[in-house]
Design an enzyme around this catalytic site. Structure first.
Site, short mmCIF file in Angstrom:
data_model
loop_
_atom_site.label_atom_id
_atom_site.label_comp_id
_atom_site.label_asym_id
_atom_site.label_seq_id
_atom_site.Cartn_x
_atom_site.Cartn_y
_atom_site.Cartn_z
N ASP A 211 10.87 -52.29 -8.45
CA ASP A 211 11.71 -53.12 -7.59
C ASP A 211 12.33 -54.37 -8.23
O ASP A 211 13.50 -54.65 -8.02
CB ASP A 211 10.91 -53.55 -6.36
CG ASP A 211 10.11 -52.41 -5.76
OD1 ASP A 211 10.22 -51.27 -6.23
OD2 ASP A 211 9.35 -52.67 -4.81
N GLU A 441 -3.49 -52.19 -8.39
CA GLU A 441 -2.09 -51.75 -8.42
C GLU A 441 -1.51 -51.88 -9.83
O GLU A 441 -0.87 -50.97 -10.34
CB GLU A 441 -1.27 -52.61 -7.44
CG GLU A 441 0.15 -52.14 -7.23
CD GLU A 441 0.90 -52.97 -6.19
OE1 GLU A 441 0.37 -54.02 -5.74
OE2 GLU A 441 2.02 -52.57 -5.82
#
Ligand code: 9WN
Length: 475
Positions: A211, A441
């Site tokens: 992103d 993550e």
């Protein structure tokens, strides 16, 4: 970093018992039930791996919402597209039926035009923004987003089909999924490459899966911020803002969503109206590889005409990939389709043509040399952005941190091109990060510290599907 053969000397702190607090997404510490240390048949040297595998299994089980897996509690409470395709690889090591189901749930949300959405909002959740009421409207919330993500699914289907033990199930599920995969891949060719260049466009940074990549700084800066309704970000309630995209990026992410929503996500219009349109290396490399795997499946299923159709896409893409190679930098780069310029940022996506198998031997050699240089700059690789760049940020999301899924893809590519030692080195780094810092993550490449969401599904899946096989003295 020593090759994986040395992994058996795992740091002592990593072997300490950790607690599994599945409800506490912010907790970096995980507890593994003592039971897993009682298997007398297992060599002591492998205890850390065994613990990791047990924890990975628990994470997938805890994040299972009944047929689909959320990436992480609180932070990401829905089904994400490429997450699910990667998570299915992890499920396959535990329960093949469950792995196929993960994909079936994802494809149950496929649009009529072929798009497979980037998020499926199966059940309401108050912990994520923007949710279904932003993608649709408060009066009429949408069941999915209206954009996509890198198309990993065909790669997973081939793996499940080829490596699955239950061959009958694999044949049945592959047959059912094949037309759906094909419809999605055809959608990419038409909706995202209407001029037939061979490479597809990405219209939103969320579609790239990376992103806030530095590659998007320039094209995103050119997106004007519209007077959008005020909003409250929920990600910052779960994760430190230093690890997330900045507000000016979110304003543009939302501007794009509202513009796309205004035309009802009509795929014949979005390509032409989006003020953000890039040739993303990650999407194109994943699509290229997925097309090779879809072609393989077509042949297996006796779909020879379709195999020829896919050959056409692959041939064109192969030539077009060369336009993304910057020989001087020894790297592939993404491109801004609206300015026609290659984007200067050297990111980990630049190594993904190895995963696609689209690089020449000479290009692969340059990529391997670049990668080695990057690895020498950090404690643990692969950083998502050039560690020598002035704006390298080791903690911020896709602007520096290490992501296990990308390490898996690049390792797979390195092996295919014969760079076994380098592949082992990346595997060793990844393994050590997970053993020492838990299943998160992403990770800080300079310190190794875990970052972002904890107890993270696709990292757990990589542990089950990849590191469990790799972390042996044989490597
Ligand atoms: O930050 C977000 O809200 C979402 C937006 O899609 O993106 C992140 O999390 C997803 C779920 O894990 C990943 O699929 C993406 O790759 C990652 O960038």
């Amino acid at each position: 970093m020593a090759p994986v053969a040395c992994l058996t000397t795992v740091p002592a702190e990593a072997q300490a018992h950790q607690s599994f607090h599945a409800n506490d997404a912010a907790s970096a510490v995980v507890v593994i039930p003592g039971a897993i240390n009682t298997d007398k048949g297992v060599n002591d040297e492998y205890e850390p791996l065994k613990n990791l595998l047990e924890l990975s299994k628990q994470i997938l089980t805890e994040n299972d919402r009944g047929g689909y897996t959320i990436p992480a509690k609180g932070l990401y409470p829905y089904q994400w597209n490429w997450d699910s395709a990667l998570v299915a690889l992890g499920w396959a090591t535990l329960d093949e039926g469950r792995a196929w189901q993960e994909l079936e749930m994802l494809f149950s949300a496929q649009w009529e035009d072929g798009l497979v959405p980037h998020i499926v909002f199966h059940k309401p959740s108050p912990t994520y923004f923007p949710g279904p009421e932003i993608w649709g409207s408060v009066e009429q919330p949408m069941g999915t987003t209206g954009i996509t993500q890198p198309p990993v699914a065909a790669i997973t289907v081939r793996k499940l089909y080829e490596e699955g033990v239950n061959k009958e199930l694999a044949m049945q599920k592959a047959k059912e999924l094949f037309p759906k995969l094909l419809a999605w891949h055809r959608w990419f060719q038409t909706a995202r490459d209407p001029h037939g260049t061979g490479l597809v466009a990405t219209l939103h940074p969320w579609e790239s899966g990376m992103d806030n990549s530095p590659a998007w700084d320039e094209p995103l800066h050119n997106v004007p911020v519209d007077p959008i309704p005020p909003y409250v970000r929920k990600d910052l309630g779960h994760v430190d803002s230093a690890m997330r995209p900045k507000q000016e990026e979110y304003d543009r992410f939302l501007t794009l969503v509202y513009r796309f929503r205004a035309v009802n996500y009509d795929c014949t219009k979005l390509y032409f109206l989006s003020p953000f349109r890039v040739t993303d290396l990650c999407t194109n490399a994943v699509l290229y590889r997925a097309n090779l795997d879809l072609r393989w499946l077509a042949t297996e299923l006796g779909e020879n005409e379709i195999a020829e159709e896919i050959d056409g896409w692959v041939e064109k893409a192969h030539k077009a990939f060369d336009t993304l190679y910057d020989a001087k930098a020894g790297m592939y780069k993404s491109k801004d389709q609206l300015t026609g310029k290659l984007l200067a940022a050297k990111t980990s996506a630049g190594f993904l043509p190895l995963f696609a198998r689209v690089a020449s031997a000479e290009q692969a050699a340059s990529l391997a040399a670049t990668l080695e240089r990057w690895l020498d700059c950090v404690k643990s690789g692969i950083p998502s952005y050039d560690p020598e760049a002035a704006n390298f940020e080791p903690l911020r999301y896709w602007r520096g941190p290490v992501w296990a899924i990308i390490n898996w893809m690049i390792t797979d590519g390195l092996r295919a091109y014969g760079y076994e030692d380098l592949a082992c080195r990346v595997e060793a780094d990844t393994y050590e990060l997970l053993v020492s810092h838990g299943i998160s993550e992403y990770y800080n490449p300079v310190t190794g510290a875990a970052a972002g969401g904890k107890l993270f599904s696709w990292t757990a899946a990589m542990c089950l599907a990849w590191l469990s096989k790799a972390a042996t003295p044989a490597c």
